[in-house]
Scaffold this motif. Structure first.
Motif, PDB file in Angstrom:
ATOM      1  N   ALA A  81      -5.813 106.945 -39.721  1.00  0.00           N
ATOM      2  CA  ALA A  81      -5.535 105.788 -40.572  1.00  0.00           C
ATOM      3  C   ALA A  81      -4.113 105.330 -40.264  1.00  0.00           C
ATOM      4  O   ALA A  81      -3.255 106.148 -39.937  1.00  0.00           O
ATOM      5  CB  ALA A  81      -5.669 106.145 -42.049  1.00  0.00           C
ATOM      6  N   VAL A  82      -3.886 104.023 -40.342  1.00  0.00           N
ATOM      7  CA  VAL A  82      -2.535 103.471 -40.254  1.00  0.00           C
ATOM      8  C   VAL A  82      -2.389 102.472 -41.400  1.00  0.00           C
ATOM      9  O   VAL A  82      -3.234 101.590 -41.566  1.00  0.00           O
ATOM     10  CB  VAL A  82      -2.264 102.774 -38.894  1.00  0.00           C
ATOM     11  N   TYR A  83      -1.348 102.671 -42.193  1.00  0.00           N
ATOM     12  CA  TYR A  83      -1.086 101.795 -43.337  1.00  0.00           C
ATOM     13  C   TYR A  83       0.270 101.134 -43.172  1.00  0.00           C
ATOM     14  O   TYR A  83       1.202 101.739 -42.657  1.00  0.00           O
ATOM     15  CB  TYR A  83      -1.060 102.595 -44.648  1.00  0.00           C
ATOM     16  N   ARG A  84       0.365  99.917 -43.677  1.00  0.00           N
ATOM     17  CA  ARG A  84       1.644  99.220 -43.722  1.00  0.00           C
ATOM     18  C   ARG A  84       2.082  99.142 -45.177  1.00  0.00           C
ATOM     19  O   ARG A  84       1.262  98.906 -46.071  1.00  0.00           O
ATOM     20  CB  ARG A  84       1.474  97.803 -43.171  1.00  0.00           C
ATOM     21  N   PHE A  85       3.369  99.341 -45.421  1.00  0.00           N
ATOM     22  CA  PHE A  85       3.947  99.212 -46.758  1.00  0.00           C
ATOM     23  C   PHE A  85       5.048  98.160 -46.698  1.00  0.00           C
ATOM     24  O   PHE A  85       5.836  98.137 -45.755  1.00  0.00           O
ATOM     25  CB  PHE A  85       4.549 100.542 -47.225  1.00  0.00           C
ATOM     26  N   GLN A 105     -11.097 113.828 -29.024  1.00  0.00           N
ATOM     27  CA  GLN A 105     -11.844 113.717 -30.282  1.00  0.00           C
ATOM     28  C   GLN A 105     -12.331 112.283 -30.464  1.00  0.00           C
ATOM     29  O   GLN A 105     -11.632 111.348 -30.102  1.00  0.00           O
ATOM     30  CB  GLN A 105     -10.955 114.119 -31.464  1.00  0.00           C
ATOM     31  N   GLN A 106     -13.514 112.142 -31.016  1.00  0.00           N
ATOM     32  CA  GLN A 106     -14.053 110.816 -31.330  1.00  0.00           C
ATOM     33  C   GLN A 106     -13.961 110.628 -32.837  1.00  0.00           C
ATOM     34  O   GLN A 106     -14.860 111.020 -33.563  1.00  0.00           O
ATOM     35  CB  GLN A 106     -15.522 110.712 -30.886  1.00  0.00           C
ATOM     36  N   GLY A 107     -12.851 110.080 -33.289  1.00  0.00           N
ATOM     37  CA  GLY A 107     -12.670 109.930 -34.730  1.00  0.00           C
ATOM     38  C   GLY A 107     -12.921 108.514 -35.188  1.00  0.00           C
ATOM     39  O   GLY A 107     -13.201 107.615 -34.393  1.00  0.00           O
ATOM     40  N   GLN A 108     -12.820 108.315 -36.488  1.00  0.00           N
ATOM     41  CA  GLN A 108     -12.962 106.978 -37.067  1.00  0.00           C
ATOM     42  C   GLN A 108     -11.902 106.775 -38.137  1.00  0.00           C
ATOM     43  O   GLN A 108     -11.315 107.738 -38.607  1.00  0.00           O
ATOM     44  CB  GLN A 108     -14.357 106.803 -37.651  1.00  0.00           C
ATOM     45  N   ARG A 109     -11.677 105.521 -38.495  1.00  0.00           N
ATOM     46  CA  ARG A 109     -10.705 105.231 -39.549  1.00  0.00           C
ATOM     47  C   ARG A 109     -11.229 105.800 -40.871  1.00  0.00           C
ATOM     48  O   ARG A 109     -12.387 105.585 -41.227  1.00  0.00           O
ATOM     49  CB  ARG A 109     -10.511 103.719 -39.688  1.00  0.00           C
ATOM     50  N   ASP A 127      -2.487 116.218 -29.776  1.00  0.00           N
ATOM     51  CA  ASP A 127      -1.756 115.170 -29.059  1.00  0.00           C
ATOM     52  C   ASP A 127      -2.417 113.847 -29.377  1.00  0.00           C
ATOM     53  O   ASP A 127      -3.651 113.758 -29.407  1.00  0.00           O
ATOM     54  CB  ASP A 127      -1.807 115.396 -27.544  1.00  0.00           C
ATOM     55  N   ALA A 128      -1.608 112.820 -29.599  1.00  0.00           N
ATOM     56  CA  ALA A 128      -2.167 111.500 -29.907  1.00  0.00           C
ATOM     57  C   ALA A 128      -1.377 110.416 -29.186  1.00  0.00           C
ATOM     58  O   ALA A 128      -0.168 110.549 -28.979  1.00  0.00           O
ATOM     59  CB  ALA A 128      -2.124 111.255 -31.414  1.00  0.00           C
ATOM     60  N   TRP A 129      -2.078 109.360 -28.798  1.00  0.00           N
ATOM     61  CA  TRP A 129      -1.467 108.197 -28.152  1.00  0.00           C
ATOM     62  C   TRP A 129      -1.882 106.973 -28.954  1.00  0.00           C
ATOM     63  O   TRP A 129      -3.076 106.739 -29.166  1.00  0.00           O
ATOM     64  CB  TRP A 129      -1.954 108.062 -26.713  1.00  0.00           C
ATOM     65  N   ILE A 130      -0.908 106.205 -29.388  1.00  0.00           N
ATOM     66  CA  ILE A 130      -1.183 105.062 -30.260  1.00  0.00           C
ATOM     67  C   ILE A 130      -0.492 103.827 -29.694  1.00  0.00           C
ATOM     68  O   ILE A 130       0.719 103.841 -29.463  1.00  0.00           O
ATOM     69  CB  ILE A 130      -0.660 105.328 -31.690  1.00  0.00           C
ATOM     70  N   ALA A 131      -1.280 102.772 -29.469  1.00  0.00           N
ATOM     71  CA  ALA A 131      -0.716 101.491 -29.031  1.00  0.00           C
ATOM     72  C   ALA A 131      -0.337 100.701 -30.278  1.00  0.00           C
ATOM     73  O   ALA A 131      -1.196 100.432 -31.117  1.00  0.00           O
ATOM     74  CB  ALA A 131      -1.731 100.717 -28.205  1.00  0.00           C
ATOM     75  N   LEU A 132       0.937 100.346 -30.400  1.00  0.00           N
ATOM     76  CA  LEU A 132       1.409  99.673 -31.608  1.00  0.00           C
ATOM     77  C   LEU A 132       1.425  98.157 -31.478  1.00  0.00           C
ATOM     78  O   LEU A 132       1.772  97.456 -32.423  1.00  0.00           O
ATOM     79  CB  LEU A 132       2.808 100.167 -31.970  1.00  0.00           C
ATOM     80  N   GLU A 133       1.068  97.641 -30.286  1.00  0.00           N
ATOM     81  CA  GLU A 133       1.006  96.191 -30.195  1.00  0.00           C
ATOM     82  C   GLU A 133      -0.297  95.746 -30.844  1.00  0.00           C
ATOM     83  O   GLU A 133      -1.242  96.528 -30.877  1.00  0.00           O
ATOM     84  CB  GLU A 133       1.029  95.659 -28.761  1.00  0.00           C
ATOM     85  N   PRO A 134      -0.397  94.564 -31.351  1.00  0.00           N
ATOM     86  CA  PRO A 134       0.629  93.528 -31.313  1.00  0.00           C
ATOM     87  C   PRO A 134       1.515  93.533 -32.557  1.00  0.00           C
ATOM     88  O   PRO A 134       2.331  92.641 -32.713  1.00  0.00           O
ATOM     89  CB  PRO A 134      -0.199  92.250 -31.258  1.00  0.00           C
ATOM     90  N   TRP A 135       1.389  94.521 -33.425  1.00  0.00           N
ATOM     91  CA  TRP A 135       2.085  94.447 -34.712  1.00  0.00           C
ATOM     92  C   TRP A 135       3.500  95.003 -34.701  1.00  0.00           C
ATOM     93  O   TRP A 135       4.236  94.831 -35.659  1.00  0.00           O
ATOM     94  CB  TRP A 135       1.272  95.102 -35.817  1.00  0.00           C
ATOM     95  N   GLN A 180      -4.071  98.160 -44.999  1.00  0.00           N
ATOM     96  CA  GLN A 180      -4.497  98.799 -43.758  1.00  0.00           C
ATOM     97  C   GLN A 180      -3.943  98.006 -42.584  1.00  0.00           C
ATOM     98  O   GLN A 180      -4.066  96.784 -42.555  1.00  0.00           O
ATOM     99  CB  GLN A 180      -6.023  98.835 -43.668  1.00  0.00           C
ATOM    100  N   GLN A 181      -3.325  98.699 -41.649  1.00  0.00           N
ATOM    101  CA  GLN A 181      -2.816  98.043 -40.448  1.00  0.00           C
ATOM    102  C   GLN A 181      -3.920  98.025 -39.398  1.00  0.00           C
ATOM    103  O   GLN A 181      -4.456  99.069 -39.058  1.00  0.00           O
ATOM    104  CB  GLN A 181      -1.597  98.800 -39.909  1.00  0.00           C
ATOM    105  N   GLU A 182      -4.264  96.833 -38.928  1.00  0.00           N
ATOM    106  CA  GLU A 182      -5.271  96.740 -37.861  1.00  0.00           C
ATOM    107  C   GLU A 182      -4.657  97.194 -36.547  1.00  0.00           C
ATOM    108  O   GLU A 182      -3.482  96.917 -36.278  1.00  0.00           O
ATOM    109  CB  GLU A 182      -5.771  95.295 -37.731  1.00  0.00           C
ATOM    110  N   LEU A 183      -5.431  97.888 -35.729  1.00  0.00           N
ATOM    111  CA  LEU A 183      -4.977  98.325 -34.408  1.00  0.00           C
ATOM    112  C   LEU A 183      -5.825  97.646 -33.344  1.00  0.00           C
ATOM    113  O   LEU A 183      -7.019  97.420 -33.554  1.00  0.00           O
ATOM    114  CB  LEU A 183      -5.125  99.838 -34.246  1.00  0.00           C
TER     115      LEU A 183
END
Length: 192
Positions: free
Chosen positions: A106-110, A68-72, A140-148, A119-122
């Motif tokens: 979307a990825v959020y930091r609390f 899939q070609q998604g966006q934030r 299925d999803a693959w997420i790189a969590l570096e550098p945060w 918003q957490q930058e990726l």
């Protein structure tokens, strides 16, 4: 030959709906693989054994199987959305990952419970793949969590999903629930 990265954690589970009105034929499973280099692999499977099958779920228009070609995007949880919550062990702060079937994310930091949301930058957007059959859907999803994320630190986590059944409304799925459907409740997270 490349060395396979070390799997620090693998978790597969059945999610439980908070709402009691969910037909027995609807089931959701979730799986997570956490790698030492702070790669997160998530898989969600929805089984809908009713007459309408997956057609009973409200999904984005024009979906195709495959990558899939998604966006934030914000507010993905207002309709069908697969989620993960990661927390640094022994700390208040945590992150929320939202993944839509069409690859929007979307990825959020609390900083603390439902507070200090940013918003957490990726480094790279999540890779999302979708497969559908008459009675099932798999994301299925693959997420790189570096550098945060600190490499080598395994998170406390919760795997959750919001399922939109159109006129029947939203249902909230998690490993366990407190008195209300609250995915941010740390007592429902699995400890690392």
């Amino acid at each position: 030959e490349m060395a396979r990265s070390a799997v620090m954690l693998r978790q597969a589970c059945r999610l439980i709906p908070f709402e009691r009105s969910i037909p027995a034929g609807v089931q959701i499973s979730a799986e997570l693989v956490w790698r030492r280099e702070a790669w997160l692999e998530l898989s969600y499977g929805v089984l809908a054994r009713g007459v309408r099958g997956i057609g009973a779920l409200k999904l984005p228009k024009g979906l195709k199987d495959g990558p899939q070609q998604g966006q934030r995007k914000d507010e993905l949880w207002t309709t069908t959305c697969f989620e993960a919550f990661l927390a640094a062990p022994g700390e208040q702060r945590y992150w929320e990952v939202n993944l839509a079937p069409n690859g929007d994310w979307a990825v959020y930091r609390f900083d603390g419970y439902r507070s200090g949301q940013t918003q957490q930058e990726l480094g790279t957007p999540p890779m999302v793949r979708l497969q559908r059959g008459t009675h099932q859907l798999r994301l299925d999803a693959w997420i790189a969590l570096e550098p945060w994320w600190t490499p080598g630190i395994c998170p406390d986590l919760a795997l959750t999903a919001v399922v939109d059944r159109g006129p029947e409304g939203l249902s909230h799925w998690a490993l366990c629930h407190g008195r209300k459907a609250d995915f941010h409740d740390r007592s429902t997270f699995l400890a690392a």
